[in-house]
Scaffold this motif. Structure first.
Motif, PDB file in Angstrom:
ATOM      1  N   MET A   1      12.357 -31.548  12.602  1.00 48.70           N
ATOM      2  CA  MET A   1      11.312 -31.602  11.570  1.00 48.70           C
ATOM      3  C   MET A   1      10.422 -30.374  11.698  1.00 48.70           C
ATOM      4  O   MET A   1       9.904 -30.086  12.773  1.00 48.70           O
ATOM      5  N   MET A   2      10.242 -29.677  10.607  1.00 53.52           N
ATOM      6  CA  MET A   2       9.389 -28.492  10.625  1.00 53.52           C
ATOM      7  C   MET A   2       7.937 -28.895  10.401  1.00 53.52           C
ATOM      8  O   MET A   2       7.639 -29.869   9.704  1.00 53.52           O
ATOM      9  N   TRP A   3       7.046 -28.104  10.991  1.00 51.82           N
ATOM     10  CA  TRP A   3       5.603 -28.366  10.852  1.00 51.82           C
ATOM     11  C   TRP A   3       5.201 -28.453   9.397  1.00 51.82           C
ATOM     12  O   TRP A   3       4.470 -29.351   8.989  1.00 51.82           O
ATOM     13  N   ARG A   4       5.701 -27.550   8.571  1.00 49.12           N
ATOM     14  CA  ARG A   4       5.274 -27.520   7.167  1.00 49.12           C
ATOM     15  C   ARG A   4       5.779 -28.738   6.412  1.00 49.12           C
ATOM     16  O   ARG A   4       5.268 -29.077   5.354  1.00 49.12           O
ATOM     17  N   ASP A   5       6.836 -29.413   6.941  1.00 47.88           N
ATOM     18  CA  ASP A   5       7.391 -30.580   6.273  1.00 47.88           C
ATOM     19  C   ASP A   5       6.742 -31.881   6.746  1.00 47.88           C
ATOM     20  O   ASP A   5       7.011 -32.950   6.208  1.00 47.88           O
ATOM     21  N   ALA A   6       5.959 -31.795   7.804  1.00 48.80           N
ATOM     22  CA  ALA A   6       5.367 -32.997   8.376  1.00 48.80           C
ATOM     23  C   ALA A   6       3.999 -33.257   7.740  1.00 48.80           C
ATOM     24  O   ALA A   6       3.149 -32.371   7.703  1.00 48.80           O
ATOM     25  N   THR A  25      10.708 -25.950  18.323  1.00 53.75           N
ATOM     26  CA  THR A  25      11.615 -25.890  17.171  1.00 53.75           C
ATOM     27  C   THR A  25      11.125 -24.897  16.127  1.00 53.75           C
ATOM     28  O   THR A  25      11.889 -24.089  15.596  1.00 53.75           O
ATOM     29  N   ALA A  26       9.827 -24.950  15.847  1.00 52.85           N
ATOM     30  CA  ALA A  26       9.248 -24.029  14.856  1.00 52.85           C
ATOM     31  C   ALA A  26       9.368 -22.585  15.330  1.00 52.85           C
ATOM     32  O   ALA A  26       9.707 -21.687  14.555  1.00 52.85           O
ATOM     33  N   TYR A  27       9.103 -22.353  16.606  1.00 53.94           N
ATOM     34  CA  TYR A  27       9.153 -20.985  17.117  1.00 53.94           C
ATOM     35  C   TYR A  27      10.565 -20.415  17.005  1.00 53.94           C
ATOM     36  O   TYR A  27      10.765 -19.281  16.552  1.00 53.94           O
ATOM     37  N   LEU A  28      11.560 -21.180  17.413  1.00 55.22           N
ATOM     38  CA  LEU A  28      12.935 -20.693  17.372  1.00 55.22           C
ATOM     39  C   LEU A  28      13.404 -20.470  15.935  1.00 55.22           C
ATOM     40  O   LEU A  28      14.272 -19.633  15.687  1.00 55.22           O
ATOM     41  N   ALA A  29      12.815 -21.228  14.987  1.00 59.13           N
ATOM     42  CA  ALA A  29      13.161 -21.048  13.580  1.00 59.13           C
ATOM     43  C   ALA A  29      12.417 -19.875  12.956  1.00 59.13           C
ATOM     44  O   ALA A  29      12.576 -19.603  11.768  1.00 59.13           O
ATOM     45  N   GLY A  30      11.610 -19.181  13.760  1.00 54.68           N
ATOM     46  CA  GLY A  30      10.897 -18.012  13.255  1.00 54.68           C
ATOM     47  C   GLY A  30       9.570 -18.332  12.611  1.00 54.68           C
ATOM     48  O   GLY A  30       8.927 -17.437  12.061  1.00 54.68           O
ATOM     49  N   ARG A  31       9.114 -19.573  12.708  1.00 55.26           N
ATOM     50  CA  ARG A  31       7.847 -19.966  12.083  1.00 55.26           C
ATOM     51  C   ARG A  31       6.763 -20.011  13.160  1.00 55.26           C
ATOM     52  O   ARG A  31       6.380 -21.076  13.646  1.00 55.26           O
ATOM     53  N   VAL A  32       6.293 -18.824  13.533  1.00 55.98           N
ATOM     54  CA  VAL A  32       5.375 -18.705  14.661  1.00 55.98           C
ATOM     55  C   VAL A  32       4.039 -19.376  14.346  1.00 55.98           C
ATOM     56  O   VAL A  32       3.441 -20.019  15.213  1.00 55.98           O
ATOM     57  N   THR A  33       3.559 -19.253  13.123  1.00 51.73           N
ATOM     58  CA  THR A  33       2.288 -19.887  12.759  1.00 51.73           C
ATOM     59  C   THR A  33       2.380 -21.397  12.921  1.00 51.73           C
ATOM     60  O   THR A  33       1.453 -22.042  13.433  1.00 51.73           O
ATOM     61  N   ALA A  35       4.399 -22.955  14.938  1.00 49.74           N
ATOM     62  CA  ALA A  35       4.489 -23.214  16.375  1.00 49.74           C
ATOM     63  C   ALA A  35       3.097 -23.207  17.010  1.00 49.74           C
ATOM     64  O   ALA A  35       2.769 -24.071  17.845  1.00 49.74           O
ATOM     65  N   LEU A  36       2.275 -22.250  16.620  1.00 50.84           N
ATOM     66  CA  LEU A  36       0.926 -22.180  17.168  1.00 50.84           C
ATOM     67  C   LEU A  36       0.102 -23.407  16.781  1.00 50.84           C
ATOM     68  O   LEU A  36      -0.653 -23.953  17.608  1.00 50.84           O
ATOM     69  N   GLY A  37       0.260 -23.858  15.550  1.00 50.60           N
ATOM     70  CA  GLY A  37      -0.470 -25.050  15.114  1.00 50.60           C
ATOM     71  C   GLY A  37      -0.071 -26.280  15.917  1.00 50.60           C
ATOM     72  O   GLY A  37      -0.929 -27.074  16.329  1.00 50.60           O
ATOM     73  N   ALA A  38       1.231 -26.443  16.155  1.00 48.85           N
ATOM     74  CA  ALA A  38       1.701 -27.589  16.929  1.00 48.85           C
ATOM     75  C   ALA A  38       1.215 -27.505  18.371  1.00 48.85           C
ATOM     76  O   ALA A  38       0.820 -28.509  18.974  1.00 48.85           O
ATOM     77  N   LEU A  39       1.241 -26.320  18.931  1.00 47.49           N
ATOM     78  CA  LEU A  39       0.778 -26.154  20.318  1.00 47.49           C
ATOM     79  C   LEU A  39      -0.713 -26.447  20.444  1.00 47.49           C
ATOM     80  O   LEU A  39      -1.158 -27.028  21.449  1.00 47.49           O
ATOM     81  N   GLN A  40      -1.500 -26.051  19.453  1.00 50.17           N
ATOM     82  CA  GLN A  40      -2.933 -26.344  19.509  1.00 50.17           C
ATOM     83  C   GLN A  40      -3.176 -27.852  19.523  1.00 50.17           C
ATOM     84  O   GLN A  40      -4.001 -28.355  20.287  1.00 50.17           O
ATOM     85  N   ARG A  41      -2.434 -28.580  18.686  1.00 48.62           N
ATOM     86  CA  ARG A  41      -2.585 -30.044  18.659  1.00 48.62           C
ATOM     87  C   ARG A  41      -2.136 -30.662  19.982  1.00 48.62           C
ATOM     88  O   ARG A  41      -2.738 -31.615  20.470  1.00 48.62           O
ATOM     89  N   ALA A  42      -1.049 -30.121  20.556  1.00 44.20           N
ATOM     90  CA  ALA A  42      -0.576 -30.628  21.845  1.00 44.20           C
ATOM     91  C   ALA A  42      -1.625 -30.395  22.928  1.00 44.20           C
ATOM     92  O   ALA A  42      -1.887 -31.271  23.767  1.00 44.20           O
ATOM     93  N   GLN A  43      -2.232 -29.222  22.912  1.00 43.91           N
ATOM     94  CA  GLN A  43      -3.254 -28.899  23.910  1.00 43.91           C
ATOM     95  C   GLN A  43      -4.442 -29.856  23.786  1.00 43.91           C
ATOM     96  O   GLN A  43      -4.947 -30.385  24.785  1.00 43.91           O
TER      97      GLN A  43
END
Length: 525
Positions: A1-6, A25-33, A35-43
């Motif tokens: 599931m991509m961040w933009r689709d969630a 998953t987002a980072y490997l798909a090239g969607r760095v922004t 990935a950063l958003g998901a990591l911020q929520r995880a933190q």
């Protein structure tokens, strides 16, 4: 599931581990922004749960990714948060080890190689103690890179190989595998360790191909592949690989790497004689932050603009202090200064290159230094010494499977043999160089060879004009009408007319017969 689709509701129900997986998953798909958003929520999730170490680990990765994107303020802020979260944690916990990595990289970038090695070694020790394969691989890579750039090439390469063992064995996470792959190849190419660069690029290509949905790293992989294809003489394939790399890197929003891909396109176009395409690609590389030298200067040299080439290289060398970066400029500087008739300055540049090759003794650097020294000795009227340097350079390039560089060395070797009065050896060296350059389609170098090899005993020309002789020699070298047109700056229709005139004057009806006539009457030396 991509961040933009969630949806926000779905994301709000994810726990820290799910958010971390979403970021990967987002980072490997090239969607760095994303990935950063998901990591911020995880933190934030782990901080609320009171898991300070996990929160600090997420903050570290946020800082690491942002620094890699050039966002220094935000990246430094997240690293500061990670350090604050770890204030009361043991100094040998793995998260403390990860926080040593940015410090080691900063030391490496500011020229403090010895300090970088010590810092990275400490991080690697913490990683081994904690069983953290990602930390060990990244720290060992930094140790190796610092050792290589500090001149301890053999020891540094051994450390890079050690880091790669864990990657190839599948012991590290995908993002760390990609970073180590690309980092090791970058270092190998920086120090001209071409065999390792080729081997690890093949491994990276296979790793990327096994992950068809991945965008991250695939663009860098194609840039590395384009450079090695170009070195191996597969120039059309290099252009295509670089084009695909630029597309992939644009998806990943990596402007600087796009500039690298454009530069590789330009280099292949230049040696093929496609000068307008090369000019455009160099400009695209420069607009994206990639220094277009020395390639652009060599393009100016091919265009007959020697003064512009010399000025550009002098400027670039003035701005460049790092020895390995200077080593990439100096071969072109020697060639340009010799073309400008400044043998003294060319000799100084060749001597500097020889000194760098002695400090970083890889085979390709030694070959480049030998070629430069041979060219200077030949221009200075010492063909005997030139033969020795150029033959060593040719052999090294041949062993490295670099046919274009080998042919260029052999061209000068032939001229040195001629200067020594050995016409048989000169003919053999020049003919072999001509055959390789023709097979590669190196139209500008073929034309240069014919100009340089033009002096010799008088021959029966069969009534051909000077221009027709130039065309015939290129025909005999295997060049197509298109390649001849590029080499001589003629229209293809004009070349076709010259070829028809040559057939009529020599009484032949095919390229093969014209080639046989040229060799039989010593029109090709």
């Amino acid at each position: 599931m991509m961040w933009r689709d969630a949806s926000a509701e779905v994301v709000s129900r994810l726990d820290g581990e799910d958010l971390e997986q979403l970021a990967t998953t987002a980072y490997l798909a090239g969607r760095v922004t994303d990935a950063l958003g998901a990591l911020q929520r995880a933190q934030q999730f782990h901080a609320r749960q009171g898991d300070r170490r996990r929160a600090a680990r997420n903050a570290f990765w946020l800082g690491f990714l942002l620094l890699n994107r050039g966002e220094l303020a935000q990246g430094s802020g997240w690293l500061a948060r990670a350090r604050r979260l770890l204030e009361h944690e043991p100094p040998d916990c793995p998260e403390q080890g990860y926080l040593l990595l940015p410090a080691a990289l900063e030391q490496l970038e500011t020229g403090e190689g010895a300090a970088a090695q010590l810092t990275a070694a400490r991080a690697a020790g913490i990683g081994r103690q904690a069983g953290e394969a990602d930390l060990v691989a990244l720290a060992t890579f930094i140790q190796g890179a610092a050792a290589v750039t500090g001149g301890a090439v053999a020891g540094g390469l051994a450390l890079l190989d050690e880091a790669m063992v864990s990657v190839v064995a599948g012991e590290v996470s995908p993002q760390v595998a990609g970073w180590v792959y690309c980092g090791v190849i970058d270092v190998c190419q920086e120090v001209a360790e071409l065999r390792r660069a080729r081997e690890w690029t093949q491994a990276l290509t296979a790793w990327c191909d096994a992950r068809p949905g991945m965008v991250a790293f695939t663009g860098q992989c194609l840039v590395h592949r384009a450079e090695l294809l170009r070195l191996g003489g597969s120039w059309a394939e290099a252009v295509e690989a670089a084009r695909r790399a630029a597309e992939r890197l644009a998806e990943a929003d990596d402007e600087q790497a796009v500039g690298g891909a454009c530069y590789q396109q330009a280099e292949a176009h230049r040696v093929l004689g496609e000068l307008e395409a090369a000019e455009d690609a160099y400009r695209r590389a420069g607009s994206r932050g990639r220094e277009p030298q020395p390639g652009l200067a060599l393009l100016r040299l091919a265009q007959g603009r020697t003064g512009a080439a010399e000025a550009a290289l002098r400027r670039a060398l003035t701005e460049t202090g790092d020895p390995l970066a200077r080593a990439r400029l100096l071969p072109a500087a020697v060639e340009t200064l010799l073309a400008a008739g400044d043998t003294g300055a060319a000799s100084e540049a060749a001597a500097e290159l020889a000194g760098i090759a002695a400090a970083y003794p890889t085979q390709a650097l030694r070959a480049a230094a030998g070629h430069a020294q041979g060219a200077v000795l030949l221009a200075a009227g010492d063909p005997g010494a030139a033969v020795t340097a150029l033959r060593a350079a040719w052999r090294a390039w041949w062993e490295l499977e670099a046919p274009y560089e080998a042919a260029r060395a052999r061209m000068l070797l032939g001229l040195a043999c001629r200067a020594l009065g050995d016409e048989d050896a000169a003919a053999m060296e020049l003919d072999d160089a001509r055959a390789v350059l023709a097979r590669l389609g190196a139209a500008p170098d073929l034309a240069r060879l014919e100009r340089l090899a033009g002096a010799g005993p008088a021959v029966e020309t069969g009534g051909l004009t000077g221009r027709e002789l130039e065309v015939l020699r290129l025909v005999a070298a295997g060049a197509t009408n298109h390649a001849i047109a590029s080499a001589l700056h003629l229209a293809e229709k004009t070349v076709h007319r010259h070829v028809s005139n040559i057939y009529a004057k020599l009484g032949v009806s095919s390229r093969a017969a014209a080639t046989a006539y040229a060799y039989r009457h010593h029109l090709v030396r």
